[in-house]
Design an enzyme around this catalytic site. Structure first.
Site, mmCIF file in Angstrom:
data_model
loop_
_atom_site.group_PDB
_atom_site.id
_atom_site.type_symbol
_atom_site.label_atom_id
_atom_site.label_comp_id
_atom_site.label_asym_id
_atom_site.label_seq_id
_atom_site.Cartn_x
_atom_site.Cartn_y
_atom_site.Cartn_z
ATOM 1 N N LYS A 173 -20.758 -1.245 32.769
ATOM 2 C CA LYS A 173 -20.446 0.179 32.912
ATOM 3 C C LYS A 173 -21.724 0.971 33.169
ATOM 4 C CE LYS A 173 -20.020 3.938 30.138
ATOM 5 N NZ LYS A 173 -20.192 4.974 31.153
ATOM 6 N N GLU A 248 -31.696 -1.155 23.726
ATOM 7 C CA GLU A 248 -32.907 -0.460 24.191
ATOM 8 C C GLU A 248 -32.632 1.023 24.049
ATOM 9 O OE1 GLU A 248 -35.599 -1.959 24.997
ATOM 10 O OE2 GLU A 248 -34.771 -3.969 25.011
ATOM 11 N N CYS A 282 -37.555 6.797 29.594
ATOM 12 C CA CYS A 282 -37.700 6.488 28.163
ATOM 13 C C CYS A 282 -39.156 6.210 27.805
ATOM 14 C CB CYS A 282 -36.827 5.300 27.791
ATOM 15 S SG CYS A 282 -37.111 3.884 28.864
ATOM 16 N N GLU A 384 -36.348 13.270 20.133
ATOM 17 C CA GLU A 384 -36.444 12.968 21.568
ATOM 18 C C GLU A 384 -35.836 14.126 22.372
ATOM 19 O OE1 GLU A 384 -33.886 9.921 23.320
ATOM 20 O OE2 GLU A 384 -35.630 9.193 24.418
HETATM 21 P P1 NDP Z 1 -26.223 7.565 26.109
HETATM 22 O O1 NDP Z 1 -26.469 6.807 24.877
HETATM 23 O O2 NDP Z 1 -25.507 8.845 26.019
HETATM 24 O O3 NDP Z 1 -25.392 6.685 27.163
HETATM 25 C C1 NDP Z 1 -25.808 5.426 27.605
HETATM 26 C C2 NDP Z 1 -24.593 4.680 28.122
HETATM 27 O O4 NDP Z 1 -23.716 4.414 27.042
HETATM 28 C C3 NDP Z 1 -23.795 5.452 29.146
HETATM 29 O O5 NDP Z 1 -23.248 4.566 30.094
HETATM 30 C C4 NDP Z 1 -22.720 6.074 28.276
HETATM 31 O O6 NDP Z 1 -21.584 6.470 28.987
HETATM 32 C C5 NDP Z 1 -22.424 4.940 27.332
HETATM 33 N N1 NDP Z 1 -21.780 5.314 26.083
HETATM 34 C C6 NDP Z 1 -21.687 6.541 25.515
HETATM 35 N N2 NDP Z 1 -20.986 6.474 24.349
HETATM 36 C C7 NDP Z 1 -20.639 5.172 24.185
HETATM 37 C C8 NDP Z 1 -19.920 4.451 23.172
HETATM 38 N N3 NDP Z 1 -19.414 5.052 22.090
HETATM 39 N N4 NDP Z 1 -19.770 3.124 23.312
HETATM 40 C C9 NDP Z 1 -20.298 2.477 24.370
HETATM 41 N N5 NDP Z 1 -20.961 3.104 25.375
HETATM 42 C C10 NDP Z 1 -21.144 4.431 25.280
HETATM 43 O O7 NDP Z 1 -27.630 7.729 26.816
HETATM 44 P P2 NDP Z 1 -27.964 8.565 28.120
HETATM 45 O O8 NDP Z 1 -27.133 8.066 29.259
HETATM 46 O O9 NDP Z 1 -27.930 10.014 27.776
HETATM 47 O O10 NDP Z 1 -29.457 8.095 28.396
HETATM 48 C C11 NDP Z 1 -30.572 8.682 27.824
HETATM 49 C C12 NDP Z 1 -31.045 7.873 26.637
HETATM 50 O O11 NDP Z 1 -31.336 6.543 27.044
HETATM 51 C C13 NDP Z 1 -32.333 8.407 26.043
HETATM 52 O O12 NDP Z 1 -32.233 8.399 24.644
HETATM 53 C C14 NDP Z 1 -33.377 7.400 26.504
HETATM 54 O O13 NDP Z 1 -34.502 7.314 25.677
HETATM 55 C C15 NDP Z 1 -32.585 6.144 26.498
HETATM 56 N N6 NDP Z 1 -33.215 5.144 27.348
HETATM 57 C C16 NDP Z 1 -33.837 4.070 26.758
HETATM 58 C C17 NDP Z 1 -34.497 3.128 27.523
HETATM 59 C C18 NDP Z 1 -35.143 1.936 26.902
HETATM 60 O O14 NDP Z 1 -35.458 0.990 27.630
HETATM 61 N N7 NDP Z 1 -35.359 1.902 25.608
HETATM 62 C C19 NDP Z 1 -34.575 3.272 28.988
HETATM 63 C C20 NDP Z 1 -33.879 4.433 29.493
HETATM 64 C C21 NDP Z 1 -33.229 5.322 28.698
HETATM 65 P P3 NDP Z 1 -21.492 8.011 29.514
HETATM 66 O O15 NDP Z 1 -22.578 8.180 30.488
HETATM 67 O O16 NDP Z 1 -20.158 8.090 30.098
HETATM 68 O O17 NDP Z 1 -21.649 8.881 28.298
#
Ligand code: NDP
Length: 481
Positions: A173, A248, A282, A384
């Site tokens: 997804k 991550e 990130c 963050e």
């Molecule tokens: P989210 O946690 O909101 O979403 C990440 C993914 O998870 C999306 O596809 C989202 O869908 C999905 N998701 C949301 N809720 C659920 C759930 N309950 N169960 C399963 N999947 C779910 O993060 P963001 O997309 O806002 O990304 C930003 C974040 O990602 C920041 O905190 C950043 O630091 C982190 N990040 C970390 C990295 C690393 O390598 N450590 C690299 C890049 C980013 P939907 O979009 O539909 O909400």
């Protein structure tokens, strides 16, 4: 209006319930395509397709998996311009960044794991004349990959490539906020001849599609990149089913700049580590600690360069800062500027939204922002923000810099700037961080372990770490007596 399709069992399909959600172009602030609002039925169909394909794919020779993944990489390279423009339109990032970083890296991810599976070896442990053990690393079966919006195709392929290379079938997804390049990617998989069902891409909301993947009892591993709160929820749901988890998560990365650094090199890299991709990486450094003798020189030059940054239409090749990804996210990011002021911070660059003319008048643009005068313990320096906002603060001693740097719940990445080799390594050893860059930033070797400590995650991606995550180790003991 164009409708994005799910990719299930090798076909591009509408969601079972026929519902769609709006997909925004953040530079225009307008809907430009529709995303499937998929649900548990679509995930069940994706799971069934993956389960039917898993055994044959797992038994495919590594050379065949290499060939197909490599062909997908070739197709990404062929479509570089189209994919880069699509990423820029969907995410708001400068097209130049997408063309030089996001899309080339997506192709490198496919190629890297295509080749690495040819070199992945199993261990053997001899027991003198009693016998020996060998370890088989076998595919898990059906695995789930969930990725965020900031580096859409880059992070999506970073998970999918090792999962496929090791012979798993995948239900994936992408973020609902930036689904478009994953949709284009599914077309490339069809063109490359990826067998049906091996990869299934289901679009939709995290709370529906993401959570249906996490709670599916037969999807045995979840590789997730996203926010720490979402990661905690996934861990809560998946742990009782004993799923393998790679998480991550978020970061609040420190840059430690010592007075003896190479100032020019540090300054140009710090501009990138602060504001690349509108600060929505990130790994961006959002807390900048500068040793007192060069603090004022640093501040003045940093402010000058930040104010000169061009915030323009992201499809303009000269754009240095594009649009923030969504209305919700720019509201969140801007709220931290108000918080910083309430906490006693002084905005010394930026701090406002950018009102563009013409068709961009509803876009989500803001100025890169620098704040000074805050203690390292305040919320602005602990939470963050994930946008183009950094704080700067002076320090005197190495111990003080380490105390500031290690003071948050996060531990993803850090940078250290100094010409003193001993000091650089000493500080790197003491930083609570999964990744430390000395005199550089975002220099990546895909063989190295990638991930965070503390609330920045569990497990490591990259190189053989990812191949180990996506396989089950089975020890076979042979008795020679
Ligand atoms: P989210 O946690 O909101 O979403 C990440 C993914 O998870 C999306 O596809 C989202 O869908 C999905 N998701 C949301 N809720 C659920 C759930 N309950 N169960 C399963 N999947 C779910 O993060 P963001 O997309 O806002 O990304 C930003 C974040 O990602 C920041 O905190 C950043 O630091 C982190 N990040 C970390 C990295 C690393 O390598 N450590 C690299 C890049 C980013 P939907 O979009 O539909 O909400």
């Amino acid at each position: 209006m164009e409708k994005i399709a799910n990719y299930i069992n090798g076909e591009l399909l509408a969601p079972v319930a026929g519902k769609y959600i709006d997909n925004y172009n953040p530079a225009l602030g307008e809907v430009y395509s529709l995303i499937p609002d998929s649900d548990e039925q679509d995930i069940e169909n994706a799971y069934k397709a993956a389960a039917a394909a898993a055994q044959a794919w797992g038994n495919t020779q590594a050379e065949e998996r290499f060939r197909i993944l490599n062909r997908i990489a070739d197709l990404i390279d062929r479509d570089l311009d189209q994919l880069a423009m699509a990423e820029s339109t969907d995410n708001g990032k400068p097209v130049k960044l997408a063309k030089t970083v996001d899309i080339p890296r997506a192709s490198s991810n496919m190629r890297f794991f295509a080749t690495s599976i040819l070199h992945f070896a199993n261990e053997a442990h001899g027991m003198e004349d009693r016998g020996f053990n060998y370890t088989l690393r076998q595919p898990i079966g059906v695995v789930g990959c969930i990725s965020p919006w900031n580096l859409p195709l880059y992070l999506f392929t970073w998970k999918i490539a090792p999962a496929l290379a090791t012979g798993n079938a995948v239900v994936a997804k992408p973020s609902e906020v930036t689904p478009y390049t994953a949709y284009l990617f599914s077309k490339l998989c069809i063109e490359a001849g990826l067998p049906k069902g091996v990869l299934n891409i289901v679009h939709g909301l995290g709370g529906k599609v993401g959570s249906a993947i996490t709670k599916h009892p037969r999807i045995k591993a979840i590789s997730f990149t996203g926010g720490t709160v979402t990661g905690a929820e996934i861990a809560r749901v998946a742990a009782p089913m004993f799923k393998k988890l790679s998480l991550e998560l978020g970061g609040k990365n420190p840059n430690i700049i010592f007075a003896d650094c190479d100032f020019d090199k540090m300054m140009s890299t710090t501009m990138r580590s602060s504001f690349a991709n509108q600060g929505q990486i990130c790994l961006c450094g959002s807390r900048i600690y500068v040793q007192r003798p060069i603090y004022e020189k640093f501040r003045d030059e940093f402010v000058k360069r930040t104010e000169a940054m061009r915030v323009v239409d992201p499809s303009d090749e000269k754009s240095q800062m594009g649009a923030i990804v969504s209305q919700g996210h720019i509201d969140k990011v801007m709220s931290y500027i108000e918080l910083a002021k309430e906490e006693g911070g002084k905005v010394i660059a930026g701090g406002t939204r950018v009102q563009m003319d013409g068709k961009f008048s509803k876009g989500y643009f803001m100025r890169p922002t620098i704040i000074e005068g805050l203690p390292h313990t305040c919320r602005t320096n602990q939470e963050e923000i994930f946008g183009p906002i950094v704080t700067i603060q002076p320090f005197d001693t190495e111990e003080e810099a380490l105390e500031y740097a290690n003071s948050t719940q996060y531990g993803l990445a850090a940078t250290v700037w100094t010409q003193d080799v001993n000091k650089a390594h000493r500080v790197a050893t003491k930083l609570e961080s999964g990744i430390v860059w000395i005199n550089c930033w975002l220099v990546r070797d895909l063989r190295t372990p990638f991930g965070g400590v503390k609330s920045s995650g569990v497990g490591r991606e990259g190189g053989f770490e990812a191949l180990r995550f996506f396989t089950e180790a089975k020890n076979v003991c042979v008795n020679l007596s």
